[in-house]
Design an enzyme around this catalytic site. Structure first.
Site, PDB file in Angstrom:
ATOM      1  N   HIS A 315       0.831  -1.212   0.000  1.00 56.59           N
ATOM      2  CA  HIS A 315       0.000   0.000   0.000  1.00 56.59           C
ATOM      3  C   HIS A 315       0.862   1.257   0.000  1.00 56.59           C
ATOM      4  O   HIS A 315       2.074   1.227   0.302  1.00 56.59           O
ATOM      5  CB  HIS A 315      -0.945   0.005   1.210  1.00 56.59           C
ATOM      6  CG  HIS A 315      -0.274   0.095   2.538  1.00 56.59           C
ATOM      7  ND1 HIS A 315       0.145   1.279   3.099  1.00 56.59           N
ATOM      8  CD2 HIS A 315       0.064  -0.870   3.443  1.00 56.59           C
ATOM      9  CE1 HIS A 315       0.695   1.057   4.283  1.00 56.59           C
ATOM     10  NE2 HIS A 315       0.658  -0.246   4.509  1.00 56.59           N
ATOM     11  N   CYS A 333       3.421  -4.868   6.491  1.00 59.33           N
ATOM     12  CA  CYS A 333       3.041  -4.587   5.110  1.00 59.33           C
ATOM     13  C   CYS A 333       4.255  -4.190   4.278  1.00 59.33           C
ATOM     14  O   CYS A 333       5.336  -3.940   4.797  1.00 59.33           O
ATOM     15  CB  CYS A 333       2.007  -3.464   5.069  1.00 59.33           C
ATOM     16  SG  CYS A 333       0.378  -3.951   5.684  1.00 59.33           S
TER      17      CYS A 333
END
Length: 419
Positions: A315, A333
């Site tokens: 992201h 992440c």
């Protein structure tokens, strides 16, 4: 002269007569073997009652082959059905209805065209009060997926080991052009995945049917619904994320498109290493990790692509752009810049392969769509039914980046934890 002509005619008649007699009596000679009619067995048996609505018309034949199957309901309407590849049964294209009577008429043809026809009439069971096993099919209709897209069915509650073969027999995958594969169960029985030995070929059309409505599952449960979807496979895109260099290499059809700096999970919340598949894509979403012992937070993010059930995403992370390419600072992440995240969203598809290597932990099987996280031989061991011996990869048994390929219940433990 007339007498000589008559004698010649008589001679021809006498000479021809034995040939005609032999030709007419050859099949009647003692010991001549007659072609036997086919022997045919059809299930469900005639007058059977309480038959599950998942029933198939079983056809076993000796000394012949099936040449006709017709299934009708108690109003005379024909029920469409298709044969299994092995010819063992005909599968109705939709579930039968509860408390209805059906008639199957099956014809088999043997040597010299001799036929046997058998009818069987059966009645389906009333609507069951047994516990419904909820199933979720990830393959929705009219989508374009990446070449690593597995077909995944999840279950709640889990399927017991002794019932998995029966469930697997009711999971159907058709590919055009043909590219056969197999199903593989996770050890806990909550998920089963289907893939071929190699990546899907771009342009492949895939139709899936999870035909579990009314199927008896174990002693106390029954399948909840009949679900299906048809989609196609798009271009091949794969992402290779290397912790050592803190770079993501993006490939399309085996050619490197771009290198993207990344920041992965810090040592207390490391990113998983393994072969993952993009599961979902969000232009905007919210990560909520309140209650996490490693530090809770709520943050809105853009251009997020899910990789695991546990909350690992790729992201946009503008707050870590100074660390990308140098230091790991995330909660697990893969952080990229706003510009690169936007570009990735336009390049990738659900079903694209993402490989992460060199981190402190490895990906757990079942934490996302992990069909490519093991080699083909290991994957095939998870099938509850025999796998054809001829199914083998044409490329490396373990996929690698750049390779070009020759319900109502939630999936297990998913969260938008992010990081």
């Amino acid at each position: 002269m007339e007498l000589r002509r008559r004698l010649r005619l008589l001679s021809v008649t006498i000479a021809a007569t034995p040939l005609v007699l032999v030709g007419c009596t050859a099949d009647r000679l003692p010991g001549a073997k007659q072609a036997a009619p086919p022997q045919l067995t059809v299930t469900p048996g005639d007058q059977a009652r309480d038959v599950p609505v998942s029933a198939e018309v079983g056809t076993a034949v000796k000394d012949g082959k099936i040449t006709g199957v017709r299934l009708t309901d108690d109003k005379g309407a024909q029920v469409p059905a298709e044969p299994r590849e092995d010819g063992s049964s005909w599968v109705p294209t939709r579930p039968l209805q509860n408390s209805r009577t059906y008639t199957a008429e099956v014809t088999a043809t043997g040597e010299k065209g001799r036929t046997t026809t058998q009818k069987t009439t059966f009645t389906t069971m009333a609507k069951s009060t047994r516990t419904a096993v909820t199933s979720v099919l990830n393959f929705t209709g009219d989508q374009t997926y990446g070449t690593a897209m597995p077909v995944v069915v999840t279950f709640d509650p889990a399927i017991p080991k002794e019932a998995r073969a029966d469930v697997q027999r009711r999971l159907f995958v058709k590919t055009d052009p043909p590219q056969p594969g197999t199903w593989s169960w996770l050890a806990d029985g909550k998920q089963v995945e289907y893939r071929a030995p190699d990546f899907w070929k771009p342009g492949t059309k895939i139709s899936v049917r999870s035909a579990l409505e009314g199927l008896p599952i174990g002693k106390d449960a029954i399948g909840d619904a009949d679900r299906s979807g048809s989609s196609k496979i798009g271009r091949q895109v794969s992402l290779d994320i290397d912790n050592a260099s803190k770079q993501m290499s993006v490939y399309e059809d085996g050619k490197l498109l771009r290198k993207v700096p990344v920041s992965l999970g810090k040592s207390s919340t490391p990113t998983s290493s393994g072969n993952m598949v993009i599961m979902e894509k969000f232009e905007y979403t919210t990560f909520n990790t309140m209650g996490d012992p490693n530090g809770g937070y709520i943050v809105d993010v853009e251009d997020a692509q899910r990789l695991t059930n546990g909350g690992e995403f790729i992201h946009a992370a503008p707050w870590s752009e100074g660390d990308q390419g140098y230091t790991n600072v995330s909660h697990g992440c893969t952080n990229v810049s706003n510009a690169n995240a936007d570009w990735l969203m336009r390049i990738t598809q659900v079903g694209d392969l993402v490989t992460v290597k060199g981190t402190e932990v490895t990906l757990d099987q079942g934490n996302g769509w992990t069909a490519w996280n093991v080699g083909w031989d290991e994957f095939a061991k998870g099938s509850a039914l025999p796998v054809p011996a001829g199914l083998k990869p044409t490329v490396s048994a373990t996929p690698h980046p750049g390779v070009v390929a020759g319900g109502s219940a939630p999936a297990p433990a998913r969260s938008n934890s992010g990081g």
